[in-house]
Design a protein around this motif. Structure first.
Motif, PDB file in Angstrom:
ATOM      1  N   ILE A 238       0.855  -1.182   0.000  1.00 23.67           N
ATOM      2  CA  ILE A 238       0.000   0.000   0.000  1.00 23.67           C
ATOM      3  C   ILE A 238       0.896   1.238   0.000  1.00 23.67           C
ATOM      4  O   ILE A 238       1.826   1.342   0.813  1.00 23.67           O
ATOM      5  CB  ILE A 238      -0.902   0.033   1.260  1.00 23.67           C
ATOM      6  N   TYR A 239       0.628   2.157  -0.903  1.00 21.86           N
ATOM      7  CA  TYR A 239       1.433   3.376  -1.015  1.00 21.86           C
ATOM      8  C   TYR A 239       0.634   4.583  -0.557  1.00 21.86           C
ATOM      9  O   TYR A 239      -0.591   4.625  -0.719  1.00 21.86           O
ATOM     10  CB  TYR A 239       1.871   3.585  -2.467  1.00 21.86           C
ATOM     11  N   PRO A 240       1.313   5.591  -0.021  1.00 19.47           N
ATOM     12  CA  PRO A 240       0.624   6.833   0.336  1.00 19.47           C
ATOM     13  C   PRO A 240       0.089   7.526  -0.917  1.00 19.47           C
ATOM     14  O   PRO A 240       0.489   7.221  -2.043  1.00 19.47           O
ATOM     15  CB  PRO A 240       1.712   7.684   0.992  1.00 19.47           C
ATOM     16  N   GLU A 241      -0.766   8.470  -0.714  1.00 17.70           N
ATOM     17  CA  GLU A 241      -1.304   9.276  -1.809  1.00 17.70           C
ATOM     18  C   GLU A 241      -0.168   9.989  -2.546  1.00 17.70           C
ATOM     19  O   GLU A 241       0.735  10.542  -1.914  1.00 17.70           O
ATOM     20  CB  GLU A 241      -2.281  10.305  -1.231  1.00 17.70           C
ATOM     21  N   LEU A 242      -0.221   9.952  -3.868  1.00 17.38           N
ATOM     22  CA  LEU A 242       0.817  10.571  -4.691  1.00 17.38           C
ATOM     23  C   LEU A 242       0.200  11.479  -5.754  1.00 17.38           C
ATOM     24  O   LEU A 242      -0.840  11.148  -6.333  1.00 17.38           O
ATOM     25  CB  LEU A 242       1.651   9.508  -5.417  1.00 17.38           C
ATOM     26  N   TYR A 243       0.872  12.570  -6.014  1.00 15.16           N
ATOM     27  CA  TYR A 243       0.621  13.392  -7.193  1.00 15.16           C
ATOM     28  C   TYR A 243       1.919  13.366  -7.997  1.00 15.16           C
ATOM     29  O   TYR A 243       2.993  13.630  -7.450  1.00 15.16           O
ATOM     30  CB  TYR A 243       0.264  14.831  -6.812  1.00 15.16           C
TER      31      TYR A 243
ATOM     32  N   ILE B 265      -0.126   1.373  -9.236  1.00  7.28           N
ATOM     33  CA  ILE B 265      -1.490   1.059  -9.661  1.00  7.28           C
ATOM     34  C   ILE B 265      -1.574  -0.294 -10.365  1.00  7.28           C
ATOM     35  O   ILE B 265      -2.579  -0.973 -10.324  1.00  7.28           O
ATOM     36  CB  ILE B 265      -2.035   2.170 -10.604  1.00  7.28           C
ATOM     37  N   GLY B 266      -0.501  -0.683 -11.036  1.00 10.18           N
ATOM     38  CA  GLY B 266      -0.511  -1.897 -11.844  1.00 10.18           C
ATOM     39  C   GLY B 266      -0.592  -1.527 -13.316  1.00 10.18           C
ATOM     40  O   GLY B 266      -0.626  -0.353 -13.684  1.00 10.18           O
ATOM     41  N   PRO B 267      -0.652  -2.528 -14.181  1.00  7.13           N
ATOM     42  CA  PRO B 267      -0.646  -2.281 -15.627  1.00  7.13           C
ATOM     43  C   PRO B 267      -1.787  -1.375 -16.104  1.00  7.13           C
ATOM     44  O   PRO B 267      -1.656  -0.686 -17.115  1.00  7.13           O
ATOM     45  CB  PRO B 267      -0.775  -3.679 -16.232  1.00  7.13           C
TER      46      PRO B 267
ATOM     47  N   GLY C 157      -5.363   4.971  -3.176  1.00  8.04           N
ATOM     48  CA  GLY C 157      -6.219   3.807  -2.961  1.00  8.04           C
ATOM     49  C   GLY C 157      -6.313   2.882  -4.160  1.00  8.04           C
ATOM     50  O   GLY C 157      -7.378   2.316  -4.410  1.00  8.04           O
ATOM     51  N   GLY C 158      -5.235   2.749  -4.915  1.00  8.52           N
ATOM     52  CA  GLY C 158      -5.236   1.858  -6.063  1.00  8.52           C
ATOM     53  C   GLY C 158      -5.901   2.419  -7.313  1.00  8.52           C
ATOM     54  O   GLY C 158      -6.104   1.695  -8.287  1.00  8.52           O
ATOM     55  N   VAL C 159      -6.220   3.709  -7.287  1.00  8.66           N
ATOM     56  CA  VAL C 159      -6.889   4.350  -8.426  1.00  8.66           C
ATOM     57  C   VAL C 159      -6.030   5.516  -8.922  1.00  8.66           C
ATOM     58  O   VAL C 159      -5.509   6.286  -8.120  1.00  8.66           O
ATOM     59  CB  VAL C 159      -8.292   4.868  -8.021  1.00  8.66           C
ATOM     60  N   GLN C 160      -5.934   5.613 -10.240  1.00  7.00           N
ATOM     61  CA  GLN C 160      -5.221   6.729 -10.867  1.00  7.00           C
ATOM     62  C   GLN C 160      -6.220   7.649 -11.551  1.00  7.00           C
ATOM     63  O   GLN C 160      -7.117   7.184 -12.244  1.00  7.00           O
ATOM     64  CB  GLN C 160      -4.241   6.184 -11.906  1.00  7.00           C
TER      65      GLN C 160
END
Length: 186
Positions: free
Chosen positions: A2-7, A157-159, A179-182
């Motif tokens: 799990i990664y923190p929120e990123l911009y 996020i994945g592929p 949260g796994g969404v881009q």
């Protein structure tokens, strides 16, 4: 993981981007359009509550210049980390893409990075990006490069992060990963 929120921001257009040259670890300054790209990213970020966020940039001049324009008014400090630099293109640095061998697969543009003599290769970029991300514990704004952004987004996020993605894209916009969404912010 799990990664923190990123911009994630890609640097603005450079002189060499406009000339379609391979940059890699070399640098070229932002064009006037590139400065406008960075200003647009700053406008996007000013609409977001970034309290508690860290700011990290590639140490390459074009990324630092973009960070200054886009994040200067927002960040107390912008740190640099060499692991955020662009993919190394070895002997092809500074050369026009049209003068180089072309790939023959699904993504000939991306294939050129793998073909570059003495280049870094995508697997090495992924290794250093994973190492960087393993140390990110707070929400973070990243200012980086086209290939490095693709690799980071794919790790987090994945592929699916690269579906319908234009390899030339990212200048003037911001990718939001949470949260796994881009989401692409324009």
């Amino acid at each position: 993981m799990i990664y923190p929120e990123l911009y994630i921001l890609r640097h603005g257009q450079t002189v060499w981007n406009a000339e379609d040259r391979m940059q890699g670890w070399l640098n070229s300054p932002l064009t006037p359009k590139g400065q406008m790209d960075a200003a647009r990213q700053g406008e996007i970020l000013r609409c977001i509550d970034l309290e508690g966020f860290e700011f990290w940039s590639s140490p390459s001049g074009r990324a630092v210049q973009t960070a200054g324009i886009a994040c200067g008014p927002l960040a107390e400090a912008v740190h640099t980390d060499i692991r955020l630099r662009e993919i190394g293109v070895g002997d092809w640095a500074g050369r026009l893409r049209a003068d180089l061998p072309q790939g023959t697969g699904d993504d000939p543009y991306l294939e050129q990075y793998e073909m570059a003599p003495n280049g870094e290769g995508l697997a090495a970029v992924e290794t250093r990006c994973r190492a960087f991300l393993s140390e990110v514990v707070r929400p973070t704004v990243l200012i980086t490069h086209g290939i490095t952004s693709r690799v980071i987004r794919s790790i987090v996020i994945g592929p699916a992060a690269l579906e319908n993605s234009d390899i030339h894209g990212g200048q003037g916009c911001v990718y939001h990963l949470k949260g796994g969404v881009q989401k692409l912010l324009t």
